[in-house]
Design a protein around this motif. Structure first.
Motif, PDB file in Angstrom:
ATOM      1  N   MET A  25     -12.548  25.689  33.046  1.00  0.00           N
ATOM      2  CA  MET A  25     -13.725  25.133  33.475  1.00  0.00           C
ATOM      3  C   MET A  25     -14.745  26.750  33.581  1.00  0.00           C
ATOM      4  SD  MET A  25     -15.049  23.445  37.066  1.00  0.00           S
ATOM      5  CE  MET A  25     -14.784  25.170  38.177  1.00  0.00           C
ATOM      6  N   ASP A  58      -6.752  22.446  31.176  1.00  0.00           N
ATOM      7  CA  ASP A  58      -7.665  21.229  31.881  1.00  0.00           C
ATOM      8  C   ASP A  58      -9.021  21.383  31.498  1.00  0.00           C
ATOM      9  OD1 ASP A  58      -7.980  19.153  34.107  1.00  0.00           O
ATOM     10  OD2 ASP A  58      -9.423  20.447  34.670  1.00  0.00           O
ATOM     11  N   TYR A  63     -18.188  19.866  31.648  1.00  0.00           N
ATOM     12  CA  TYR A  63     -17.991  21.356  31.668  1.00  0.00           C
ATOM     13  C   TYR A  63     -18.853  22.266  30.376  1.00  0.00           C
ATOM     14  CZ  TYR A  63     -14.384  20.795  34.790  1.00  0.00           C
ATOM     15  OH  TYR A  63     -13.272  20.260  35.978  1.00  0.00           O
ATOM     16  N   LYS A  88     -11.758  14.972  31.279  1.00  0.00           N
ATOM     17  CA  LYS A  88     -12.154  14.031  31.985  1.00  0.00           C
ATOM     18  C   LYS A  88     -13.465  13.399  31.733  1.00  0.00           C
ATOM     19  CE  LYS A  88     -10.825  17.543  35.810  1.00  0.00           C
ATOM     20  NZ  LYS A  88     -11.218  18.606  34.906  1.00  0.00           N
ATOM     21  N   HIS A 135     -13.301  11.611  36.452  1.00  0.00           N
ATOM     22  CA  HIS A 135     -13.683  12.808  37.004  1.00  0.00           C
ATOM     23  C   HIS A 135     -13.834  12.720  38.573  1.00  0.00           C
ATOM     24  CE1 HIS A 135     -15.253  16.813  35.867  1.00  0.00           C
ATOM     25  NE2 HIS A 135     -14.707  16.907  37.133  1.00  0.00           N
ATOM     26  N   ARG A 136     -14.645  11.409  38.776  1.00  0.00           N
ATOM     27  CA  ARG A 136     -14.874  10.901  40.007  1.00  0.00           C
ATOM     28  C   ARG A 136     -14.870   9.479  40.064  1.00  0.00           C
ATOM     29  NH1 ARG A 136     -13.979  15.264  41.133  1.00  0.00           N
ATOM     30  NH2 ARG A 136     -15.126  16.915  42.599  1.00  0.00           N
ATOM     31  N   GLN A 185      -5.986  14.789  40.635  1.00  0.00           N
ATOM     32  CA  GLN A 185      -6.448  16.343  40.590  1.00  0.00           C
ATOM     33  C   GLN A 185      -7.428  16.245  41.785  1.00  0.00           C
ATOM     34  OE1 GLN A 185      -9.212  19.195  37.743  1.00  0.00           O
ATOM     35  NE2 GLN A 185      -7.643  18.036  36.839  1.00  0.00           N
ATOM     36  N   PHE A 212      -7.107  21.553  42.334  1.00  0.00           N
ATOM     37  CA  PHE A 212      -8.360  22.473  41.994  1.00  0.00           C
ATOM     38  C   PHE A 212      -8.628  23.584  43.085  1.00  0.00           C
ATOM     39  CE2 PHE A 212     -11.222  18.621  42.784  1.00  0.00           C
ATOM     40  CZ  PHE A 212     -12.097  19.118  43.595  1.00  0.00           C
ATOM     41  N   LEU A 215      -6.884  28.837  43.866  1.00  0.00           N
ATOM     42  CA  LEU A 215      -7.123  30.208  44.419  1.00  0.00           C
ATOM     43  C   LEU A 215      -7.845  30.474  45.552  1.00  0.00           C
ATOM     44  CD1 LEU A 215      -6.825  32.117  40.926  1.00  0.00           C
ATOM     45  CD2 LEU A 215      -5.214  32.306  42.838  1.00  0.00           C
ATOM     46  N   ASN A 216      -8.585  29.574  45.827  1.00  0.00           N
ATOM     47  CA  ASN A 216      -9.542  29.385  46.963  1.00  0.00           C
ATOM     48  C   ASN A 216      -9.089  29.812  48.272  1.00  0.00           C
ATOM     49  OD1 ASN A 216     -12.330  29.323  47.513  1.00  0.00           O
ATOM     50  ND2 ASN A 216     -12.237  27.325  47.842  1.00  0.00           N
ATOM     51  N   ALA A 238      -3.229  36.744  44.836  1.00  0.00           N
ATOM     52  CA  ALA A 238      -3.574  35.255  44.098  1.00  0.00           C
ATOM     53  C   ALA A 238      -2.216  35.252  43.676  1.00  0.00           C
ATOM     54  CB  ALA A 238      -4.370  35.825  42.929  1.00  0.00           C
ATOM     55  N   GLY A 257      -7.937  29.103  37.077  1.00  0.00           N
ATOM     56  CA  GLY A 257      -9.127  29.455  36.314  1.00  0.00           C
ATOM     57  C   GLY A 257      -9.432  30.819  36.175  1.00  0.00           C
ATOM     58  N   SER A 260     -11.162  36.227  32.617  1.00  0.00           N
ATOM     59  CA  SER A 260     -10.583  37.454  32.659  1.00  0.00           C
ATOM     60  C   SER A 260      -9.108  37.491  32.128  1.00  0.00           C
ATOM     61  CB  SER A 260     -10.662  38.388  33.840  1.00  0.00           C
ATOM     62  OG  SER A 260      -9.429  39.060  34.247  1.00  0.00           O
ATOM     63  N   HIS A 263      -6.918  38.921  34.754  1.00  0.00           N
ATOM     64  CA  HIS A 263      -6.547  37.789  35.999  1.00  0.00           C
ATOM     65  C   HIS A 263      -5.547  36.549  35.403  1.00  0.00           C
ATOM     66  CE1 HIS A 263      -9.940  38.646  38.730  1.00  0.00           C
ATOM     67  NE2 HIS A 263      -9.023  39.466  38.881  1.00  0.00           N
ATOM     68  N   GLU A 266      -2.152  38.062  35.361  1.00  0.00           N
ATOM     69  CA  GLU A 266      -1.785  38.291  36.721  1.00  0.00           C
ATOM     70  C   GLU A 266      -1.404  36.818  37.139  1.00  0.00           C
ATOM     71  OE1 GLU A 266      -4.738  40.040  39.134  1.00  0.00           O
ATOM     72  OE2 GLU A 266      -4.100  39.127  41.050  1.00  0.00           O
ATOM     73  N   ASN A 267      -2.008  35.628  36.885  1.00  0.00           N
ATOM     74  CA  ASN A 267      -1.810  34.458  37.352  1.00  0.00           C
ATOM     75  C   ASN A 267      -0.683  33.570  36.803  1.00  0.00           C
ATOM     76  OD1 ASN A 267      -4.106  34.909  38.927  1.00  0.00           O
ATOM     77  ND2 ASN A 267      -5.470  33.372  37.600  1.00  0.00           N
TER      78      ASN A 267
HETATM   79  N1  LIG Z   1     -11.298  17.752  39.360  1.00  0.00           N
HETATM   80  C1  LIG Z   1     -12.547  18.511  39.701  1.00  0.00           C
HETATM   81  O1  LIG Z   1     -13.484  18.008  40.092  1.00  0.00           O
HETATM   82  C2  LIG Z   1     -12.276  19.976  39.650  1.00  0.00           C
HETATM   83  C3  LIG Z   1     -13.372  20.868  40.259  1.00  0.00           C
HETATM   84  C4  LIG Z   1     -13.266  22.193  40.128  1.00  0.00           C
HETATM   85  C5  LIG Z   1     -12.235  22.577  39.393  1.00  0.00           C
HETATM   86  N2  LIG Z   1     -11.414  21.987  38.444  1.00  0.00           N
HETATM   87  C6  LIG Z   1     -10.277  22.621  37.456  1.00  0.00           C
HETATM   88  O2  LIG Z   1      -9.703  23.364  38.210  1.00  0.00           O
HETATM   89  C7  LIG Z   1      -9.454  24.521  37.758  1.00  0.00           C
HETATM   90  C8  LIG Z   1      -9.570  25.726  38.676  1.00  0.00           C
HETATM   91  O3  LIG Z   1     -10.492  25.599  39.510  1.00  0.00           O
HETATM   92  P1  LIG Z   1     -11.494  26.953  39.404  1.00  0.00           P
HETATM   93  O4  LIG Z   1     -11.390  27.837  38.398  1.00  0.00           O
HETATM   94  O5  LIG Z   1     -12.626  26.496  40.050  1.00  0.00           O
HETATM   95  O6  LIG Z   1     -10.639  27.917  40.598  1.00  0.00           O
HETATM   96  P2  LIG Z   1      -9.717  28.723  41.224  1.00  0.00           P
HETATM   97  O7  LIG Z   1      -8.689  28.818  39.895  1.00  0.00           O
HETATM   98  O8  LIG Z   1      -9.295  28.465  42.320  1.00  0.00           O
HETATM   99  O9  LIG Z   1     -10.404  30.038  41.243  1.00  0.00           O
HETATM  100  C9  LIG Z   1     -11.236  30.759  40.033  1.00  0.00           C
HETATM  101  C10 LIG Z   1     -11.830  31.865  40.538  1.00  0.00           C
HETATM  102  O10 LIG Z   1     -11.166  32.894  41.135  1.00  0.00           O
HETATM  103  C11 LIG Z   1     -11.081  34.120  40.084  1.00  0.00           C
HETATM  104  N3  LIG Z   1      -9.606  34.361  39.980  1.00  0.00           N
HETATM  105  C12 LIG Z   1      -9.106  33.663  39.050  1.00  0.00           C
HETATM  106  N4  LIG Z   1      -7.658  34.586  38.947  1.00  0.00           N
HETATM  107  C13 LIG Z   1      -7.794  35.475  39.959  1.00  0.00           C
HETATM  108  C14 LIG Z   1      -7.063  36.642  40.423  1.00  0.00           C
HETATM  109  N5  LIG Z   1      -5.816  36.738  39.865  1.00  0.00           N
HETATM  110  N6  LIG Z   1      -7.682  37.455  41.269  1.00  0.00           N
HETATM  111  C15 LIG Z   1      -8.821  37.327  41.864  1.00  0.00           C
HETATM  112  N7  LIG Z   1      -9.659  36.523  41.411  1.00  0.00           N
HETATM  113  C16 LIG Z   1      -9.170  35.589  40.405  1.00  0.00           C
HETATM  114  C17 LIG Z   1     -12.188  33.675  39.089  1.00  0.00           C
HETATM  115  O11 LIG Z   1     -12.800  34.727  38.798  1.00  0.00           O
HETATM  116  P3  LIG Z   1     -12.536  35.699  37.325  1.00  0.00           P
HETATM  117  O12 LIG Z   1     -13.073  34.841  36.200  1.00  0.00           O
HETATM  118  O13 LIG Z   1     -13.451  36.743  37.685  1.00  0.00           O
HETATM  119  O14 LIG Z   1     -11.021  35.762  37.306  1.00  0.00           O
HETATM  120  C18 LIG Z   1     -12.891  32.599  39.482  1.00  0.00           C
HETATM  121  O15 LIG Z   1     -13.927  33.115  40.310  1.00  0.00           O
HETATM  122  C19 LIG Z   1     -10.878  24.468  36.784  1.00  0.00           C
HETATM  123  O16 LIG Z   1     -10.698  25.421  35.862  1.00  0.00           O
HETATM  124  C20 LIG Z   1     -11.058  23.159  36.585  1.00  0.00           C
HETATM  125  O17 LIG Z   1     -10.173  22.816  35.345  1.00  0.00           O
HETATM  126  C21 LIG Z   1     -11.648  20.495  38.729  1.00  0.00           C
END
Ligand SMILES: NC(=O)c1ccc[n+]([C@@H]2O[C@H](COP(=O)([O-])OP(=O)(O)OC[C@H]3O[C@@H](n4cnc5c(N)ncnc54)[C@H](OP(=O)(O)O)[C@@H]3O)[C@@H](O)[C@H]2O)c1
Length: 291
Positions: A25, A58, A63, A88, A135-136, A185, A212, A215-216, A238, A257, A260, A263, A266-267
Motif C-alpha cells: 500500500m 498484499d 490503492y 481486495k 476490503h470492507r 485482515q 494491518f 508496525l503501528n 520495528a 509496508g 524504503s 526498512h 530491516e523488517n
Molecule cells: N485491510 C485494510 O483495510 C488495510 C488498511 C491499511 C493497511 N493495509 C495493508 O497492511 C499493510 C501494512 O500496513 P501499513 O503499511 O499501513 O502499516 P505498517 O506496516 O504498520 O507501517 C508502515 C509505516 O511504518 C514505516 N516503517 C516501515 N518499516 C519501518 C521500520 N523498519 N522502521 C521504522 N518505520 C518503518 C513506513 O514508513 P517508510 O515508508 O518510511 O518505511 C510506514 O510509514 C499495507 O501495506 C496494506 O497492504 C490494509
C-alpha cells in the motif's frame, strides 16, 4: 537475511506462504492516491522483497487506485511460481481527499465486485486471484450476498481463496455460512489488541490472520519495553514488534509496508529474531497497558 525463518502457513490449507510477507500500500502517492513519487524505486522494493523470500504480497484495487496493482505487475511479471498476490475489492475512491476524509465509499454488490475482479485480473496480468479479500463489508449489502458472489467467482475459477478485512467474529461466521474463509485482515499490532477475539477464532478455525498497521506501535506504553529489548538483542524496535507478532500466533501472516529498501531489509530481518518467553511476556504485558 531472508524470510525463511518466519515459517510457513497454508492459506486455505493448500496455498503455502512464508509468514513474513509484504504490504504494498505504501508504494503509492500521498494518502494512498496516485502513483508513488519514484516508480522505479517502488519496483526495486518489490523485486528486493521477492529476492529476500517474500512470497505473499498484499494490495488492493483502491490503492492508487489501480496504480499499486499495475506497479506490482510491472515489477514482478512473469511472477515466480510460488508468489501469492492477495488483492481486495469492495471500496471506491472518488478523489484524493484529505487525511480526515479520504473520499472512500463502499460497493460490495454483485456488479461492482465482478467488475473489480476483472480489473484486478487484468492489471495484475493473471487468470485467477489466489486470495481475494472483501476490503470492507458494505453496510448496504448483507455479507451473505457478497459472499455468494465470491463463491460464484470461485466456482468460475476467477478467485482461489476468499479473505475478509476489518470484521468481527459474528461477521466471519455469517460469511463462512456461505463460503470458506481463508484469511482475515484486521487492524492489530503489539499496542492495539482490540481484535484478540478474532485472532483466537482464526486460530481455532485454521484461518490466516493478517494484521494491518503491524508496525503501528507508536509512542504508547509499549515503546520503552520494546526499545529496551531491541537494544539488548542488537535489533530495532520495528523488528521486535514484528518478531512479537510472529511469535504471537502460528496463524499470523505479516504484511509490513514500507517505501524504503533499508526498512524492507530491516523488517525481513525480524524473521530470524527469536524472542525469549520472558521478552515475549514483557512485550505482551506492555502492549496491553493503555497508552
Ligand atoms: N485491510 C485494510 O483495510 C488495510 C488498511 C491499511 C493497511 N493495509 C495493508 O497492511 C499493510 C501494512 O500496513 P501499513 O503499511 O499501513 O502499516 P505498517 O506496516 O504498520 O507501517 C508502515 C509505516 O511504518 C514505516 N516503517 C516501515 N518499516 C519501518 C521500520 N523498519 N522502521 C521504522 N518505520 C518503518 C513506513 O514508513 P517508510 O515508508 O518510511 O518505511 C510506514 O510509514 C499495507 O501495506 C496494506 O497492504 C490494509
Amino acid at each position: 537475511m531472508t524470510t525463511e525463518k518466519s515459517g510457513t502457513f497454508g492459506i486455505g490449507g493448500d496455498l503455502p506462504v512464508t509468514r513474513m510477507g509484504f504490504g504494498a500500500m505504501r508504494l503509492t502517492g500521498e494518502l494512498v492516491w496516485g502513483p508513488p513519487e519514484d516508480e522505479a524505486e517502488a519496483r526495486r522494493i518489490l523485486r528486493r522483497a521477492v529476492e529476500l523470500g517474500v512470497n505473499l504480497i498484499d494490495t488492493a484495487d483502491v490503492y492508487g487506485p489501480e496504480h499499486n496493482e499495475r506497479i506490482i505487475r510491472e515489477a514482478l511479471h512473469p511472477y515466480p511460481e510460488d508468489l501469492v498476490i492477495a488483492t481486495k475489492g469492495g471500496l471506491l475512491r472518488a478523489g484524493r481527499g484529505t487525511r480526515e476524509n479520504l473520499m472512500i465509499s463502499h460497493d460490495a454488490g454483485e456488479a461492482h465486485i465482478r467488475e473489480a475482479v476483472e480489473g484486478s485480473l487484468h492489471r495484475l496480468g493473471i487468470e485467477r486471484i489466489d486470495l481475494y479479500q472483501l476490503h470492507r463489508i458494505d453496510p448496504e449489502v448483507p455479507v451473505e450476498d457478497t459472499m455468494g458472489v465470491f463463491r460464484a467467482l470461485r466456482e468460475e475459477g476467477k478467485i482461489r481463496h476468499v479473505g475478509l478485512s476489518e470484521v468481527s467474529v459474528a461477521e466471519i461466521e455469517r460469511a463462512r455460512s456461505v463460503v470458506e474463509i481463508a484469511t482475515v485482515q484486521n487492524h492489530y499490532n503489539l499496542a492495539d489488541r482490540s481484535y484478540e477475539d478474532v485472532l483466537a477464532y482464526c486460530e481455532e478455525h485454521g484461518i490466516g490472520f493478517m494484521p494491518f498497521y503491524p508496525l503501528n506501535a507508536g509512542a504508547l506504553a509499549v515503546d520503552a519495553t520494546a526499545t529496551a529489548i531491541a537494544e539488548r538483542l542488537g535489533a530495532t524496535k520495528a523488528q521486535v514488534a514484528l518478531a512479537w507478532l510472529l511469535a504471537r500466533s502460528a496463524n499470523m501472516l505479516l504484511i509490513p509496508g514500507t517505501g524504503s529498501i533499508d526498512h524492507l531489509e530491516e523488517n525481513i530481518g525480524a524473521s530470524a529474531l527469536a524472542l525469549s518467553s520472558e521478552d515475549f511476556a514483557a512485550l505482551d504485558a506492555a502492549g496491553q497497558k493503555p497508552g
